[in-house]
Design an enzyme around this catalytic site. Structure first.
Site, PDB file in Angstrom:
ATOM      1  N   SER A 187     -43.517 -17.712  59.951  1.00  0.00           N
ATOM      2  CA  SER A 187     -44.610 -16.867  59.562  1.00  0.00           C
ATOM      3  C   SER A 187     -45.118 -16.163  60.670  1.00  0.00           C
ATOM      4  CB  SER A 187     -45.839 -17.741  58.650  1.00  0.00           C
ATOM      5  OG  SER A 187     -46.668 -16.967  58.290  1.00  0.00           O
ATOM      6  N   HIS A 200     -42.846 -14.238  56.530  1.00  0.00           N
ATOM      7  CA  HIS A 200     -43.822 -13.754  55.806  1.00  0.00           C
ATOM      8  C   HIS A 200     -44.034 -12.441  56.468  1.00  0.00           C
ATOM      9  CE1 HIS A 200     -45.633 -17.956  54.905  1.00  0.00           C
ATOM     10  NE2 HIS A 200     -44.671 -17.563  53.998  1.00  0.00           N
ATOM     11  N   ASP A 256     -46.915 -23.188  54.155  1.00  0.00           N
ATOM     12  CA  ASP A 256     -46.010 -22.828  53.589  1.00  0.00           C
ATOM     13  C   ASP A 256     -44.760 -23.568  54.229  1.00  0.00           C
ATOM     14  OD1 ASP A 256     -44.571 -21.805  51.554  1.00  0.00           O
ATOM     15  OD2 ASP A 256     -44.308 -19.807  52.108  1.00  0.00           O
TER      16      ASP A 256
END
Lengths: 271, 199
Positions: free
Chosen positions: B22, B49, B142
């Site tokens: 991310s 992401h 996540d």
């Protein structure tokens, strides 16, 4: 084992309710089944099969899980820009225009299209059909109520797509809810249609089927594309999602690329 | 930090590497992917992401710098050695049991689409004990549950050492959520993979 149990579950659903999920892409379906399994506190998928067979209300929950309700207005604005600047020139040559939004979910794309057609002077001669198998989504779509806090993003998309005024021109706001005007709604017919079992119901000039095929395996993709092909008029347009294509489909030969990046296809002239 | 190899009775044959990353991802991926040789034996699948954009900057950026082929994952494509697949922005990426890709636009998971958990969960089912999962820098949670799925199917779990991460939350959460086989500083990750898989 889990794979076998899910196959059995899907057979049971087909036998009992006539919904055929056997040709859905399995990974995403499996995830939804497992989520529902946990929420319902069931011990395994076989127990879920039993519950689905004997409890229609539980099956309705499953149906809701399976239907995709994520959508937005003017998703991928460049696609709508291409429709506005190019596809509309062709639509203008017809006295009546039929448009079909396949798998419309809560209707945002149908309203986007109505707005675009209004600004291009095409709306009065158009009938927009927007279909889904999820009745709950269709109810929301028919009402035309959406959350106001999503509107700034949608308005940005609308402007990027070549919008000529402001999205707020088309709705009334009350608190955190907006409601689209009847002047748009009266051109849109929201109706239940199930791609897995229902047939063609009208001749279409333009069909939107964006991010529907991604949920299907190759077999179901082919049968759906065949249905869409049958529903199109001579030289009709088909629009797919930005990660979808006809490239590996049996229907490829019937379509020419109209706009590559926008995933706009057109039925060939010599069919 | 020296890497201590866990003792195993037999060396499993790995078939795929999945990576979740991310915030801070561009730098972290740049430190790993370009350092892998063109005959790196596993296909690599990455969920980074980022904002939904049509043009995928990350794909072309990494492809220019790598000897492996970096490309956007597309539906139905077979997953091949020599390739690094990046999840397209705005879609969840999944792996089917027949080792092909599928996409979905179901709602965000962990505020993210694509979600690392969704890729890892599906990959764990498809590849079982032959999967390697790697969590890199990031500022959310996540990937932790996905890494747990990989463990459940006896795959290998790797996490970037949070101390070496630009954003430590994601690797830290993974470490506290599930058993992790190796915790590696960013600079050591590509060497570790080469030694594990090529020697």
């Amino acid at each position: 084992m889990q794979h076998f149990e899910i196959t059995q579950l899907l057979e049971a659903i087909y036998f009992r309710y006539g919904y055929d999920f056997r040709h859905y892409a399995r990974a995403s379906l499996e995830r939804k089944v497992i989520n529902r399994l946990r929420l319902a506190k069931l011990v395994n998928i076989s127990a879920m099969t039993c519950k689905i067979l004997y409890e229609p209300s539980f099956f309705n929950l499953f149906l809701k899980d399976m239907s995709v309700t994520v959508t937005e207005m003017f998703r991928d604005p460049y696609v709508f820009k291409k429709i506005r600047t190019s596809v509309c020139q062709h639509l203008k040559t017809y006295s009546r225009v039929n448009i079909w939004h396949v798998g419309c979910a809560t209707g945002e794309e149908a309203y986007s299209m109505a707005i675009l057609l209004d600004e291009e002077g095409l709306l009065p001669r158009t009938r927009i059909y927007a279909t889904d198998y999820n009745n709950h989504s269709l109810e929301l779509a028919t009402r035309g109520n959406y959350k106001a806090d999503k509107m700034p993003q949608y308005n940005e998309n609308y402007l990027k797509s070549g919008g000529k005024s402001s999205l707020s021109h088309y709705y009334q706001q009350q608190g955190n809810i907006i409601n689209f005007d009847d002047s748009l709604k009266k051109y849109i017919t929201f109706a239940n249609h199930n791609l897995m079992k229902d047939q063609v119901f009208a001749q279409m000039h333009l069909v939107f089927c964006r991010n529907v095929l991604i949920y299907f395996d190759a077999t179901l993709q082919n049968s759906v594309l065949n249905l869409l092909k049958e529903s199109l008029i001579h030289r009709g347009f088909l629009i797919l999602g930005d990660k979808e294509s006809l490239d590996f489909s049996q229907q490829r030969e019937y379509f020419e690329n109209y706009a590559n990046k926008e995933r706009i296809y057109r039925l060939c002239a010599n069919l | 930090m020296p890497i201590k190899k866990e003792s195993t009775d037999f060396a499993p044959t790995y078939e795929a590497l999945v990576i979740g990353v991310s915030a801070g991802g561009l730098k972290a991926l740049s430190a790993i992917i370009p350092s892998l040789p063109s005959d790196f034996p596993l296909p690599i699948v990455i969920v980074p992401h980022r904002k939904h954009e049509t043009e995928d900057y990350l794909v072309s950026y990494l492809n220019k710098r790598s000897s492996l082929t970096v490309l956007s994952a597309s539906i139905g494509a077979p997953i091949k050695q020599g390739c690094v697949y990046i999840a397209p922005s705005g879609y969840h990426l999944l792996i089917e049991r027949d080792k092909t890709f599928s996409l979905s636009i179901d709602g965000k998971v962990n505020y993210s689409i694509p979600s690392i958990d969704i890729l890892f969960d599906s990959a764990a089912i498809a590849y079982q004990e032959t999967l390697i999962g790697l969590i890199l820098t990031g500022a959310n949670n996540d990937g932790s549950l996905g890494l747990r799925s990989i463990n459940f199917y006896h795959g290998l779990s790797l996490v970037q050492d949070p101390k070496s991460a630009e954003f430590s939350v994601m690797p830290q959460t993974a470490i506290s959520t599930t058993h992790v086989n190796y915790i590696l500083p960013l600079v050591d990750i590509s060497d570790f993979l080469i030694r594990l898989l090529m020697e």
